[in-house]
Design an enzyme around this catalytic site. Structure first.
Site, PDB file in Angstrom:
ATOM      1  N   ASP A 197      14.033 -58.972 -99.352  1.00 49.20           N
ATOM      2  CA  ASP A 197      15.123 -59.521-100.934  1.00 49.20           C
ATOM      3  C   ASP A 197      14.693 -59.886-101.995  1.00 49.20           C
ATOM      4  O   ASP A 197      14.915 -58.958-103.479  1.00 49.20           O
ATOM      5  CB  ASP A 197      16.413 -59.818-100.157  1.00 49.20           C
ATOM      6  CG  ASP A 197      17.810 -58.934-100.353  1.00 49.20           C
ATOM      7  OD1 ASP A 197      18.231 -58.222-100.402  1.00 49.20           O
ATOM      8  OD2 ASP A 197      18.974 -60.508 -99.536  1.00 49.20           O
ATOM      9  N   GLY A 202      26.850 -66.640-105.341  1.00 47.63           N
ATOM     10  CA  GLY A 202      25.626 -66.498-105.327  1.00 47.63           C
ATOM     11  C   GLY A 202      24.562 -66.015-106.510  1.00 47.63           C
ATOM     12  O   GLY A 202      24.438 -64.991-107.335  1.00 47.63           O
ATOM     13  N   TRP A 247      20.089 -64.854-107.930  1.00 45.84           N
ATOM     14  CA  TRP A 247      19.091 -64.096-106.123  1.00 45.84           C
ATOM     15  C   TRP A 247      18.237 -64.969-106.030  1.00 45.84           C
ATOM     16  O   TRP A 247      17.680 -63.876-105.175  1.00 45.84           O
ATOM     17  CB  TRP A 247      18.668 -62.537-107.126  1.00 45.84           C
ATOM     18  CG  TRP A 247      18.873 -62.821-108.701  1.00 45.84           C
ATOM     19  CD1 TRP A 247      19.480 -62.858-110.141  1.00 45.84           C
ATOM     20  CD2 TRP A 247      17.784 -63.435-109.176  1.00 45.84           C
ATOM     21  NE1 TRP A 247      18.039 -62.979-110.491  1.00 45.84           N
ATOM     22  CE2 TRP A 247      17.896 -63.615-110.190  1.00 45.84           C
ATOM     23  CE3 TRP A 247      16.225 -63.947-108.872  1.00 45.84           C
ATOM     24  CZ2 TRP A 247      16.655 -63.880-111.643  1.00 45.84           C
ATOM     25  CZ3 TRP A 247      15.325 -64.682-109.428  1.00 45.84           C
ATOM     26  CH2 TRP A 247      15.362 -64.733-111.302  1.00 45.84           C
ATOM     27  N   ASN A 248      17.909 -65.895-106.725  1.00 44.46           N
ATOM     28  CA  ASN A 248      16.969 -67.023-106.136  1.00 44.46           C
ATOM     29  C   ASN A 248      16.790 -67.033-104.783  1.00 44.46           C
ATOM     30  O   ASN A 248      15.129 -66.892-104.213  1.00 44.46           O
ATOM     31  CB  ASN A 248      16.691 -67.466-107.135  1.00 44.46           C
ATOM     32  CG  ASN A 248      16.857 -68.772-107.333  1.00 44.46           C
ATOM     33  OD1 ASN A 248      18.106 -68.558-106.750  1.00 44.46           O
ATOM     34  ND2 ASN A 248      17.330 -70.219-108.016  1.00 44.46           N
ATOM     35  N   SER A 272      23.912 -61.991-105.315  1.00 44.61           N
ATOM     36  CA  SER A 272      24.432 -61.845-106.184  1.00 44.61           C
ATOM     37  C   SER A 272      23.675 -60.026-105.828  1.00 44.61           C
ATOM     38  O   SER A 272      23.820 -59.912-104.573  1.00 44.61           O
ATOM     39  CB  SER A 272      22.559 -62.238-107.011  1.00 44.61           C
ATOM     40  OG  SER A 272      22.042 -61.343-108.146  1.00 44.61           O
ATOM     41  N   THR A 315      27.272 -67.297-117.792  1.00 34.59           N
ATOM     42  CA  THR A 315      27.972 -66.944-116.606  1.00 34.59           C
ATOM     43  C   THR A 315      28.983 -68.196-116.197  1.00 34.59           C
ATOM     44  O   THR A 315      30.084 -67.745-116.215  1.00 34.59           O
ATOM     45  CB  THR A 315      27.764 -66.366-115.368  1.00 34.59           C
ATOM     46  OG1 THR A 315      26.275 -65.154-115.413  1.00 34.59           O
ATOM     47  CG2 THR A 315      28.384 -65.743-114.186  1.00 34.59           C
ATOM     48  N   GLU A 365      26.299 -74.828-110.372  1.00 38.15           N
ATOM     49  CA  GLU A 365      25.250 -74.960-109.729  1.00 38.15           C
ATOM     50  C   GLU A 365      24.399 -73.916-111.156  1.00 38.15           C
ATOM     51  O   GLU A 365      24.666 -72.870-110.573  1.00 38.15           O
ATOM     52  CB  GLU A 365      24.542 -74.718-108.662  1.00 38.15           C
ATOM     53  CG  GLU A 365      25.667 -75.476-107.574  1.00 38.15           C
ATOM     54  CD  GLU A 365      24.549 -76.984-107.590  1.00 38.15           C
ATOM     55  OE1 GLU A 365      24.202 -77.734-108.402  1.00 38.15           O
ATOM     56  OE2 GLU A 365      24.985 -78.263-107.239  1.00 38.15           O
ATOM     57  N   GLY A 382      21.883 -72.949-114.587  1.00 38.71           N
ATOM     58  CA  GLY A 382      20.392 -72.766-115.152  1.00 38.71           C
ATOM     59  C   GLY A 382      19.995 -74.635-115.727  1.00 38.71           C
ATOM     60  O   GLY A 382      20.575 -75.883-115.808  1.00 38.71           O
ATOM     61  N   CYS A 436      16.411 -72.855-109.974  1.00 32.46           N
ATOM     62  CA  CYS A 436      16.735 -73.437-111.842  1.00 32.46           C
ATOM     63  C   CYS A 436      16.430 -75.228-111.703  1.00 32.46           C
ATOM     64  O   CYS A 436      16.666 -75.174-112.871  1.00 32.46           O
ATOM     65  CB  CYS A 436      18.590 -73.723-111.181  1.00 32.46           C
ATOM     66  SG  CYS A 436      18.283 -74.497-108.921  1.00 32.46           S
ATOM     67  N   LYS A 469      25.408 -82.518-117.750  1.00 30.14           N
ATOM     68  CA  LYS A 469      25.927 -81.633-119.116  1.00 30.14           C
ATOM     69  C   LYS A 469      25.952 -79.994-119.073  1.00 30.14           C
ATOM     70  O   LYS A 469      26.440 -79.772-117.857  1.00 30.14           O
ATOM     71  CB  LYS A 469      24.801 -81.555-119.764  1.00 30.14           C
ATOM     72  CG  LYS A 469      24.078 -83.228-120.617  1.00 30.14           C
ATOM     73  CD  LYS A 469      22.682 -83.526-120.894  1.00 30.14           C
ATOM     74  CE  LYS A 469      22.534 -83.557-121.968  1.00 30.14           C
ATOM     75  NZ  LYS A 469      20.912 -83.337-122.281  1.00 30.14           N
ATOM     76  N   GLU A 478      26.422 -80.540-104.893  1.00 34.98           N
ATOM     77  CA  GLU A 478      26.273 -79.339-103.777  1.00 34.98           C
ATOM     78  C   GLU A 478      25.309 -80.854-102.239  1.00 34.98           C
ATOM     79  O   GLU A 478      24.889 -81.160-103.199  1.00 34.98           O
ATOM     80  CB  GLU A 478      25.064 -78.316-103.582  1.00 34.98           C
ATOM     81  CG  GLU A 478      26.429 -77.411-104.114  1.00 34.98           C
ATOM     82  CD  GLU A 478      25.500 -75.360-104.345  1.00 34.98           C
ATOM     83  OE1 GLU A 478      24.376 -75.717-104.128  1.00 34.98           O
ATOM     84  OE2 GLU A 478      27.141 -74.699-103.883  1.00 34.98           O
TER      85      GLU A 478
HETATM   86  P1  NAD Z   1      23.799 -65.003-113.404  1.00 33.24           P
HETATM   87  O1  NAD Z   1      24.649 -65.625-113.575  1.00 33.24           O
HETATM   88  O2  NAD Z   1      23.509 -63.715-113.805  1.00 33.24           O
HETATM   89  O3  NAD Z   1      24.524 -64.343-111.748  1.00 33.24           O
HETATM   90  C1  NAD Z   1      25.117 -65.419-110.777  1.00 33.24           C
HETATM   91  C2  NAD Z   1      26.095 -64.107-110.096  1.00 33.24           C
HETATM   92  O4  NAD Z   1      27.377 -64.810-110.894  1.00 33.24           O
HETATM   93  C3  NAD Z   1      25.816 -63.361-109.866  1.00 33.24           C
HETATM   94  O5  NAD Z   1      26.156 -63.307-108.510  1.00 33.24           O
HETATM   95  C4  NAD Z   1      26.471 -62.148-110.831  1.00 33.24           C
HETATM   96  O6  NAD Z   1      26.963 -61.441-110.220  1.00 33.24           O
HETATM   97  C5  NAD Z   1      27.348 -63.113-110.743  1.00 33.24           C
HETATM   98  N1  NAD Z   1      28.557 -63.038-112.119  1.00 33.24           N
HETATM   99  C6  NAD Z   1      28.576 -62.470-113.144  1.00 33.24           C
HETATM  100  N2  NAD Z   1      29.131 -62.793-114.491  1.00 33.24           N
HETATM  101  C7  NAD Z   1      30.554 -62.978-113.558  1.00 33.24           C
HETATM  102  C8  NAD Z   1      31.532 -63.375-114.471  1.00 33.24           C
HETATM  103  N3  NAD Z   1      32.283 -62.992-115.181  1.00 33.24           N
HETATM  104  N4  NAD Z   1      32.215 -63.291-112.766  1.00 33.24           N
HETATM  105  C9  NAD Z   1      31.926 -64.128-112.011  1.00 33.24           C
HETATM  106  N5  NAD Z   1      31.336 -63.490-111.006  1.00 33.24           N
HETATM  107  C10 NAD Z   1      30.269 -62.743-112.595  1.00 33.24           C
HETATM  108  O7  NAD Z   1      22.661 -65.736-113.179  1.00 33.24           O
HETATM  109  P2  NAD Z   1      21.378 -64.978-112.142  1.00 33.24           P
HETATM  110  O8  NAD Z   1      20.593 -64.378-112.908  1.00 33.24           O
HETATM  111  O9  NAD Z   1      21.620 -64.410-110.593  1.00 33.24           O
HETATM  112  O10 NAD Z   1      20.414 -66.125-111.595  1.00 33.24           O
HETATM  113  C11 NAD Z   1      19.479 -67.134-111.724  1.00 33.24           C
HETATM  114  C12 NAD Z   1      20.120 -68.333-112.906  1.00 33.24           C
HETATM  115  O11 NAD Z   1      21.303 -69.159-111.694  1.00 33.24           O
HETATM  116  C13 NAD Z   1      19.701 -68.829-114.212  1.00 33.24           C
HETATM  117  O12 NAD Z   1      19.736 -69.454-115.253  1.00 33.24           O
HETATM  118  C14 NAD Z   1      19.371 -69.883-112.382  1.00 33.24           C
HETATM  119  O13 NAD Z   1      18.606 -71.830-113.511  1.00 33.24           O
HETATM  120  C15 NAD Z   1      20.665 -70.262-111.537  1.00 33.24           C
HETATM  121  N6  NAD Z   1      20.527 -70.947-110.682  1.00 33.24           N
HETATM  122  C16 NAD Z   1      21.129 -72.113-110.831  1.00 33.24           C
HETATM  123  C17 NAD Z   1      21.187 -72.842-109.212  1.00 33.24           C
HETATM  124  C18 NAD Z   1      21.758 -73.958-109.018  1.00 33.24           C
HETATM  125  O14 NAD Z   1      22.114 -74.912-108.511  1.00 33.24           O
HETATM  126  N7  NAD Z   1      22.085 -75.204-110.122  1.00 33.24           N
HETATM  127  C19 NAD Z   1      20.043 -72.413-108.111  1.00 33.24           C
HETATM  128  C20 NAD Z   1      19.869 -70.938-108.523  1.00 33.24           C
HETATM  129  C21 NAD Z   1      19.889 -70.672-109.362  1.00 33.24           C
END
Ligand code: NAD
Length: 486
Positions: A95, A152, A154-155, A180, A234, A252, A254, A286, A453, A460
């Protein structure tokens, strides 16, 4: 592929796999080779409706079960996950592209930890009793919120599916999880295992889709709570949409977290922290400490040791247990990160290590270190979400703390020093939700995890998550005669 990566169907709703091929196709690409290893379909409005109905239909009965009984099911699911760690880890590697060396110890296992921990807490959730004058009293009932939506990134597809699902279910909620679109496979296994462990149909559902499916779930009238792991842009959209319906949220998001290395630090320990906080999961974490502030006195020693240690990274086939550094999750993410590397060079940072794509079909990139980075450079301000470390110089404590906090993000922060008083003083000054002293990126389920912030709302893991998946009902009980003015 000898390993079965294609799921039985795209969605898991009401205790079974469900398909609707009218939804847009989503190809699942193995990042190490660029091969398509599975195809699922984005949820149509009919699928979304079906998932919400299933979750709503199952909620009251699930909440009415005793916490101990709910907990037993979660703990059973945790046991099954541990028994199947190997196959789940292989699937996680398909994945995400993350090396099996990591996925076999950090993904399914972390999901199992969450199910076990919240399974244990489920039977211990209580309200309280508050005694008042005249024999009157108040008691509080801790009640479920209802239907929760988890979205979720994707990481960490297995971990995120469990970190959201476990506390939600422990509190008596049901869940609809949307993985994701980049990593749709693992959450389906979590749903399947929960049913095998005895979760009633509809308690944990998975629907696939792009952002529009997430948005449709967030705005659905019959959804009570939204928990997102994703980027700040997002998060802003989802938070605003949830506010419209006055729904509970956990965000949760970035980060661009600082790691401060004082010149009294153990250099090898600090280098270990910087490696864990920048290159684990190919930098796609993240909470990574991507702004590494190194005090001038040890800058040269730190950079030299770091380069030496990076030579030991084993880059290659993620399924080989020796491999310690895998590809980026997708070509898109690789291109984004390459763009930042070019920007770092254009803006005058020194490329101290790596910086190049590794030729081949997979999305491989060298671990990359920039030094002489200044606070205003793009690579020091924006979240890159890849294996790119920015090393910045500093002279004094007050100066570095102000610079560390000068960001819209506040997810994590770390400090390396032998001076215990300074360590605690610096951590107290950090504007961040999750901090580390002489360590980096540990996330045990017993400890709250989350950001301040722009990096997030809510927490979580740990007992703190219970507050975000339940609400209190206050019941006033009068024992004395009631009086009214007329
Ligand atoms: P992303 O914001 O592009 O997407 C996250 C999820 O939101 C995906 O499932 C996507 O399909 C969905 N999404 C997108 N637009 C939406 C909308 N308008 N309404 C509802 N859902 C929507 O993020 P990504 O590229 O999948 O993941 C990377 C980001 O996630 C990085 O910024 C990273 O820091 C963050 N992250 C944070 C944590 C944490 O616990 N703080 C953990 C892992 C990743």
């Amino acid at each position: 592929m000898t390993y079965e990566t294609q799921p039985k169907a795209s969605h898991f709703i009401g205790g079974e796999y469900v398909e609707d091929t009218n939804g847009a196709p989503i190809d699942v690409i193995y990042p190490a080779t660029g091969e398509v290893v599975a195809r699922v379909h984005s949820a149509t409005p009919a699928i979304i409706e079906r998932a919400v109905k299933a979750a709503r239909g199952a909620q009251a009965e699930w909440e009415a079960m005793s916490g101990t009984e709910r907990g037993r099911i979660l703990r059973r699911a945790s046991d099954i996950i541990r028994e199947r760690n190997h196959e789940l880890s292989v699937l996680e590697t398909y994945d995400t592209g993350k090396p099996y060396q990591e996925t076999s110890v950090a993904d399914a296992t972390s999901g199992a930890d969450a199910l076990e921990y919240f399974g244990g807490l489920a039977g211990a959730l209580t309200g309280e009793h508050i005694q008042l004058p005249g024999g009157d009293f108040v008691y509080t009932r801790r009640e479920a919120l209802g239907v929760c939506v988890g979205i979720g990134a994707w990481n960490y597809p297995t971990q995120i599916a469990c970190w959201k699902g476990a506390p939600a279910m422990a509190c008596g909620n049901t869940m609809i999880f949307k993985p994701s679109e980049t990593t749709p496979l693992c959450a389906l296994k979590v749903a399947e295992i929960l049913v095998e462990a005895g979760a009633p149909a509809g308690v944990y559902n998975v629907v696939q889709g792009y952002g529009d499916v997430g948005a449709a779930l967030v705005t659905h009238d019959d959804v009570d709570k939204v928990s997102l792991t994703g980027s700040v842009p997002t998060g802003r959209k989802v938070y605003a949409a949830a506010a419209e319906g006055m729904k509970h949220v956990t965000m949760e998001l970035g980060g661009k977290s600082p790691m401060i290395v004082f010149d009294d630090a153990d250099v090898d320990a600090a280098v270990s922290g910087a490696i864990l906080g920048n290159f684990y999961s190919t930098g796609q974490v993240c909470s990574n400490g991507t702004r590494v502030f190194v005090q001038k006195g040890i800058k040269e020693a730190f950079l030299a040791r770091l380069s030496e240690r990076l030579e030991n990274a084993v880059i290659g086939d993620p399924m080989d247990p020796e491999t310690s550094f895998g590809p980026m999750v997708s070509e898109n993410q690789l291109n984004i990160v390459m763009g930042y590397i070019a920007k770092g060079q254009e803006e005058g940072a020194t490329l101290s290590y790596g910086g190049a794509r590794i030729e081949g079909d997979g999305y491989y990139l060298q671990p990359t270190v920039f030094s002489d980075v200044t606070d205003d450079m793009t690579i020091a301000r924006e979240e890159i979400f890849g294996p790119v470390m920015a090393v910045l110089d500093f002279e004094g404590e007050a100066e570095v703390l102000a610079r560390a906090n000068d960001t819209e993000f506040g997810l994590a922060a770390g400090v390396f020093t032998q001076d215990i008083t300074r360590a605690h003083r610096v951590v107290a000054g950090f504007e961040a939700g999750t901090c580390f002293i002489n360590s980096y990126n540990d996330a045990p389920v017993e400890a709250p995890f989350g950001g301040s912030k722009a990096s997030g709302v809510g927490r979580e893991n740990s007992k703190a998550a219970i507050e975000h998946y339940s609400e209190l009902k206050t019941v006033y009980v009068r024992m004395s005669p009631i009086e009214a003015p007329f």
